[in-house]
Scaffold this active site. Structure first.
Site, PDB file in Angstrom:
ATOM      1  N   HIS A  66       9.214 -21.960  48.432  1.00 20.38           N
ATOM      2  CA  HIS A  66      10.542 -22.576  48.500  1.00 20.38           C
ATOM      3  C   HIS A  66      10.490 -23.989  47.917  1.00 20.38           C
ATOM      4  O   HIS A  66       9.528 -24.713  48.196  1.00 20.38           O
ATOM      5  CB  HIS A  66      11.002 -22.656  49.957  1.00 20.38           C
ATOM      6  CG  HIS A  66      12.306 -23.379  50.098  1.00 20.38           C
ATOM      7  ND1 HIS A  66      13.512 -22.795  49.762  1.00 20.38           N
ATOM      8  CD2 HIS A  66      12.588 -24.647  50.486  1.00 20.38           C
ATOM      9  CE1 HIS A  66      14.481 -23.679  49.958  1.00 20.38           C
ATOM     10  NE2 HIS A  66      13.945 -24.811  50.403  1.00 20.38           N
ATOM     11  N   ALA A 117       0.833  -1.207   0.000  1.00 17.20           N
ATOM     12  CA  ALA A 117       0.000   0.000   0.000  1.00 17.20           C
ATOM     13  C   ALA A 117       0.864   1.253   0.000  1.00 17.20           C
ATOM     14  O   ALA A 117       2.003   1.244   0.485  1.00 17.20           O
ATOM     15  CB  ALA A 117      -0.883  -0.006   1.243  1.00 17.20           C
TER      16      ALA A 117
HETATM   17  C1  FAD Z   1      14.407 -12.884  14.854  1.00 20.18           C
HETATM   18  C2  FAD Z   1      13.456 -12.037  15.649  1.00 20.18           C
HETATM   19  C3  FAD Z   1      13.034 -12.461  16.889  1.00 20.18           C
HETATM   20  C4  FAD Z   1      12.141 -11.699  17.629  1.00 20.18           C
HETATM   21  N1  FAD Z   1      11.777 -12.146  18.859  1.00 20.18           N
HETATM   22  C5  FAD Z   1      10.923 -11.407  19.601  1.00 20.18           C
HETATM   23  C6  FAD Z   1      10.509 -11.861  20.877  1.00 20.18           C
HETATM   24  O1  FAD Z   1      10.917 -12.933  21.353  1.00 20.18           O
HETATM   25  N2  FAD Z   1       9.631 -11.106  21.574  1.00 20.18           N
HETATM   26  C7  FAD Z   1       9.153  -9.916  21.086  1.00 20.18           C
HETATM   27  O2  FAD Z   1       8.362  -9.261  21.755  1.00 20.18           O
HETATM   28  N3  FAD Z   1       9.546  -9.446  19.875  1.00 20.18           N
HETATM   29  C8  FAD Z   1      10.406 -10.160  19.129  1.00 20.18           C
HETATM   30  N4  FAD Z   1      10.772  -9.721  17.885  1.00 20.18           N
HETATM   31  C9  FAD Z   1      10.263  -8.408  17.432  1.00 20.18           C
HETATM   32  C10 FAD Z   1       8.825  -8.515  16.924  1.00 20.18           C
HETATM   33  O3  FAD Z   1       8.762  -9.493  15.912  1.00 20.18           O
HETATM   34  C11 FAD Z   1       8.382  -7.159  16.385  1.00 20.18           C
HETATM   35  O4  FAD Z   1       8.602  -6.175  17.362  1.00 20.18           O
HETATM   36  C12 FAD Z   1       6.900  -7.166  16.047  1.00 20.18           C
HETATM   37  O5  FAD Z   1       6.595  -8.142  15.076  1.00 20.18           O
HETATM   38  C13 FAD Z   1       6.499  -5.788  15.519  1.00 20.18           C
HETATM   39  O6  FAD Z   1       5.152  -5.796  15.195  1.00 20.18           O
HETATM   40  P1  FAD Z   1       4.559  -4.643  14.307  1.00 20.18           P
HETATM   41  O7  FAD Z   1       3.103  -4.745  14.481  1.00 20.18           O
HETATM   42  O8  FAD Z   1       5.188  -3.353  14.631  1.00 20.18           O
HETATM   43  O9  FAD Z   1       4.967  -4.962  12.783  1.00 20.18           O
HETATM   44  P2  FAD Z   1       5.248  -6.298  12.001  1.00 20.18           P
HETATM   45  O10 FAD Z   1       4.915  -7.501  12.776  1.00 20.18           O
HETATM   46  O11 FAD Z   1       6.634  -6.193  11.476  1.00 20.18           O
HETATM   47  O12 FAD Z   1       4.214  -6.213  10.785  1.00 20.18           O
HETATM   48  C14 FAD Z   1       4.311  -5.274   9.784  1.00 20.18           C
HETATM   49  C15 FAD Z   1       3.609  -5.802   8.539  1.00 20.18           C
HETATM   50  O13 FAD Z   1       3.453  -4.731   7.611  1.00 20.18           O
HETATM   51  C16 FAD Z   1       3.644  -5.212   6.293  1.00 20.18           C
HETATM   52  N5  FAD Z   1       3.965  -4.079   5.420  1.00 20.18           N
HETATM   53  C17 FAD Z   1       5.065  -3.289   5.477  1.00 20.18           C
HETATM   54  N6  FAD Z   1       4.962  -2.293   4.559  1.00 20.18           N
HETATM   55  C18 FAD Z   1       3.796  -2.473   3.912  1.00 20.18           C
HETATM   56  C19 FAD Z   1       3.106  -1.776   2.861  1.00 20.18           C
HETATM   57  N7  FAD Z   1       3.632  -0.684   2.319  1.00 20.18           N
HETATM   58  N8  FAD Z   1       1.932  -2.249   2.439  1.00 20.18           N
HETATM   59  C20 FAD Z   1       1.368  -3.360   3.000  1.00 20.18           C
HETATM   60  N9  FAD Z   1       1.964  -4.054   3.983  1.00 20.18           N
HETATM   61  C21 FAD Z   1       3.146  -3.600   4.457  1.00 20.18           C
HETATM   62  C22 FAD Z   1       4.779  -6.210   6.459  1.00 20.18           C
HETATM   63  O14 FAD Z   1       4.784  -7.129   5.383  1.00 20.18           O
HETATM   64  C23 FAD Z   1       4.418  -6.865   7.792  1.00 20.18           C
HETATM   65  O15 FAD Z   1       3.629  -7.990   7.602  1.00 20.18           O
HETATM   66  C24 FAD Z   1      11.646 -10.476  17.106  1.00 20.18           C
HETATM   67  C25 FAD Z   1      12.055 -10.034  15.839  1.00 20.18           C
HETATM   68  C26 FAD Z   1      12.945 -10.808  15.113  1.00 20.18           C
HETATM   69  C27 FAD Z   1      13.355 -10.326  13.753  1.00 20.18           C
END
Ligand code: FAD
Length: 450
Positions: A434, A114
Site C-alpha cells: 500500500h 533471400a
Molecule cells: C510501430 C510499431 C510498434 C510496435 N510496438 C511493439 C511493442 O511495443 N511491443 C511488441 O511486442 N511489439 C511491437 N511491435 C511489433 C514487433 O515489432 C513485431 O511483432 C516484431 O518485430 C516481429 O518480429 P519478427 O521476428 O517476426 O520479424 P521482424 O522483426 O519484422 O524481422 C523480419 C526481418 O526479415 C527481413 N526480411 C524480410 N524478408 C526478407 C527476405 N526475403 N530476405 C532477407 N530478409 C528478409 C526484414 O528486413 C526484417 O528485418 C510494433 C510494431 C510496429 C510497426
C-alpha cells in the site's frame, strides 16, 4: 552451392538469437537480411515508438501537472527535430549491437534479399546455400489499403515516420489500432492537430468495448479528433497537402500516416520453390511446433500468422530451439500478454470473457474502476479499470484486461499467476504493498469472494 547447418532468413526477434546460439555451439549458420539488422522491433517498431512516446507522454504529463497545483503558468515547448533526432539514435545503436552479436557468434551474414531455389536451398546476394534446417523469420510490413489516389503519394507508415524532421501541423491518421493510437496520441501531445480515422465504430476494435471507451475519452482529452465508421473514398495530394474524401466531408492534413495493418513478408521468398504453403493472406502455415509444409523448414514470429509481438517471436526461438534439440515443446502452451502504450496504457493477457465462454469455460468476469484504487485516486489518474476473467469451476485465472497508468507493467502480476496455474483465491490472499496500483489486483479478486 555452400552447405550450412542452419539458414535463417530475416534478422528479426527470433532469428538473431537462434542463429547466434547455434553458431556459438559450433554449427555453421548463414543469416540473410535484406534491410536494417534487427528487424522491425528495433528499427521501426517497438524501440523508436516507445522512445518517441517517452517525449510525448512527458509533455502530456507536464501539461497535466496543473491539476496537481503545479506550473499553472508554464507552457510546454516542443523541439520536434530534437525529439526525432533522439528517436533515430536508438535503431542505429540496436542495429550495431545485433551486427556485433552475430559476428561474435560466428554467423555468416549475407546482407541481401533471400529466396528459395529448391528444397532447403536458399539464394541471395549471389550466395547459394543448402542446409537441413531453414528458418523463416521475415516478419511483416505496413499494408497499403486500396484507396483511390493513395498509391504514389508521400504518405507515412511506421517504416518512414521516424524520418520526420519537422513537426507537421495537421496529421491525418488512418487506422485506430494500436500503432495509429500510440503515434496519433504522441503527435497530439507534441503539438500537432491530429485526426484519427477508423472504419469501425470504435478505436482498438479488437479489444473489449470498455477499453475503447476509456481510450476514446483519453484521446479526446488530448485534442485528438476521432472519425469513426468513416470510409475514405479517395486521397488527393497537392501543394504538400493531403485531402481525404469521406463522402460529403473532406479532411485536410500536412501529413498522412497510414496504420491500417500489416502484411506478411513472403512475396519475395519464392516459397513455392521449397513447397512451403501460405494461408489466404500470405502468412506461412505452421503446425504447433513451427513446422511448415516443407520438411526441415520452420517459421516463427509475425510471418507465421501469430499475434504480432516481439516477445512472441523471441519466445518462439526458445521453443523452436528446444524442439530442434528433440524436446516435446509446443507453441501455444503459454499465457500471452501484450500492451498498448497510450496514456492510459492497456495491458492484456489471456482470454476475454467472450473468448473464454467461446472456448467452453464456465467463465465470469469482475471489474474494478480505477477510482477505487487508492494510488490512482491520490495521483489523480483515475481513468481506467481492472478486469479479471476466471473459470467458475476451477477458480483459475483465464485472463485480464487492465486500463490505466503502467498497465503494461501491472499485467505481469496476472501473467505470473497464470503461468503458475494459480487461482483467483491465491491472488485474493496476496498482500500487495500500500499504496500501489498493484494493490488493486487483490481488491479485484476480493470482489469474487463477495
Ligand atoms: C510501430 C510499431 C510498434 C510496435 N510496438 C511493439 C511493442 O511495443 N511491443 C511488441 O511486442 N511489439 C511491437 N511491435 C511489433 C514487433 O515489432 C513485431 O511483432 C516484431 O518485430 C516481429 O518480429 P519478427 O521476428 O517476426 O520479424 P521482424 O522483426 O519484422 O524481422 C523480419 C526481418 O526479415 C527481413 N526480411 C524480410 N524478408 C526478407 C527476405 N526475403 N530476405 C532477407 N530478409 C528478409 C526484414 O528486413 C526484417 O528485418 C510494433 C510494431 C510496429 C510497426
Amino acid at each position: 552451392m555452400e552447405s550450412a547447418d542452419l539458414i535463417v532468413i530475416g534478422s528479426g526477434q527470433g532469428g538473431v538469437p537462434l542463429a547466434a546460439e547455434w553458431a556459438q555451439q559450433g554449427r555453421r549458420v548463414v543469416l540473410f537480411e535484406r534491410g536494417a539488422l534487427g528487424g522491425t522491433c528495433v528499427n521501426t517498431g517497438c524501440t523508436p515508438s516507445k522512445a518517441f512516446l517517452a517525449s510525448a507522454h512527458a509533455a502530456g504529463r507536464a501539461r497535466k501537472a496543473e491539476r496537481l497545483g503545479l506550473g499553472v503558468r508554464a507552457e510546454v515547448t516542443v523541439d520536434f527535430a530534437a525529439v526525432m533526432e533522439r528517436v533515430r539514435g536508438y535503431p542505429e545503436a540496436s542495429s550495431r549491437g545485433v551486427e556485433g552479436r552475430l559476428k561474435k557468434a560466428g554467423v555468416r551474414l549475407v546482407r541481401a534479399e533471400a529466396r528459395f531455389v529448391g528444397e532447403r536451398r536458399v539464394e541471395g546476394g549471389g550466395v547459394r546455400v543448402q542446409a537441413p534446417v531453414v528458418l523463416i523469420d521475415t516478419g511483416t510490413s505496413p499494408l497499403e489499403p486500396e484507396i483511390p489516389g493513395l498509391a504514389g503519394t508521400p504518405y507515412l507508415t511506421s517504416d518512414n515516420f521516424w524520418e520526420l524532421r519537422e513537426r507537421p501541423e495537421r496529421v491525418l491518421v488512418l487506422g485506430g489500432g494500436y500503432v495509429g493510437l500510440e503515434l496519433g496520441q504522441g503527435l497530439a501531445r507534441l503539438g500537432c492537430a491530429v485526426h484519427v480515422l477508423d472504419r469501425n465504430d470504435r478505436v482498438l476494435a479488437r479489444e473489449e468495448p470498455e477499453v475503447s471507451e476509456v481510450l476514446q475519452e483519453a484521446l479526446e482529452a488530448d485534442g485528438v479528433k476521432l472519425h469513426l465508421r468513416s470510409k475514405v473514398r479517395a486521397v488527393r495530394y497537392g501543394r504538400q497537402r493531403f485531402t481525404l474524401e469521406l463522402g460529403g466531408e473532406r479532411l485536410e492534413g500536412d501529413a498522412l500516416l497510414v496504420a491500417t495493418g500489416r502484411r506478411p513478408n513472403t512475396e519475395a521468398l519464392r516459397l513455392e520453390a521449397a513447397g512451403v504453403e501460405t494461408d489466404e493472406r500470405g502468412f506461412v502455415k505452421t503446425d504447433d511446433q513451427f513446422r511448415t509444409s516443407a520438411e526441415g523448414v520452420y517459421a516463427i514470429g509475425d510471418v507465421a500468422g501469430q499475434p504480432q509481438f516481439t516477445h512472441v517471436s523471441w519466445e518462439d526461438h526458445r521453443r523452436l530451439k528446444a524442439i530442434l534439440a528433440g524436446e516435446d515443446r509446443r507453441r501455444d502452451d503459454r499465457a500471452l500478454g501484450y500492451a498498448v502504450f497510450t496514456d492510459p496504457q492497456v495491458g492484456r493477457v489471456g482470454l476475454t470473457l467472450e473468448q473464454a465462454r467461446r472456448k467452453g469455460h464456465d467463465a465470469r468476469a469482475v471489474d474494478l474502476p480505477l477510482e477505487k484504487v487508492a494510488r490512482a485516486w491520490e495521483t489523480g489518474e483515475t481513468l481506467g479499470f481492472y478486469r479479471m476473467v476466471v473459470d467458475r469451476q476451477t477458480e483459475r485465472i483465464l485472463g485480464a484486461t487492465l486500463v490505466g497508468p503502467e498497465a503494461a507493467e501491472l499485467v505481469h502480476v496476472f501473467l505470473a499467476h497464470m503461468e503458475a496455474g494459480s487461482t483467483w483465491r491465491r491472488l485474493e490472499q496476496s498482500v500487495h504493498i500500500h499504496p500501489t496500483l498493484a494493490e488493486g489486483l487483490p481488491s479485484l479478486a476480493r470482489k469474487l469472494a463477495g
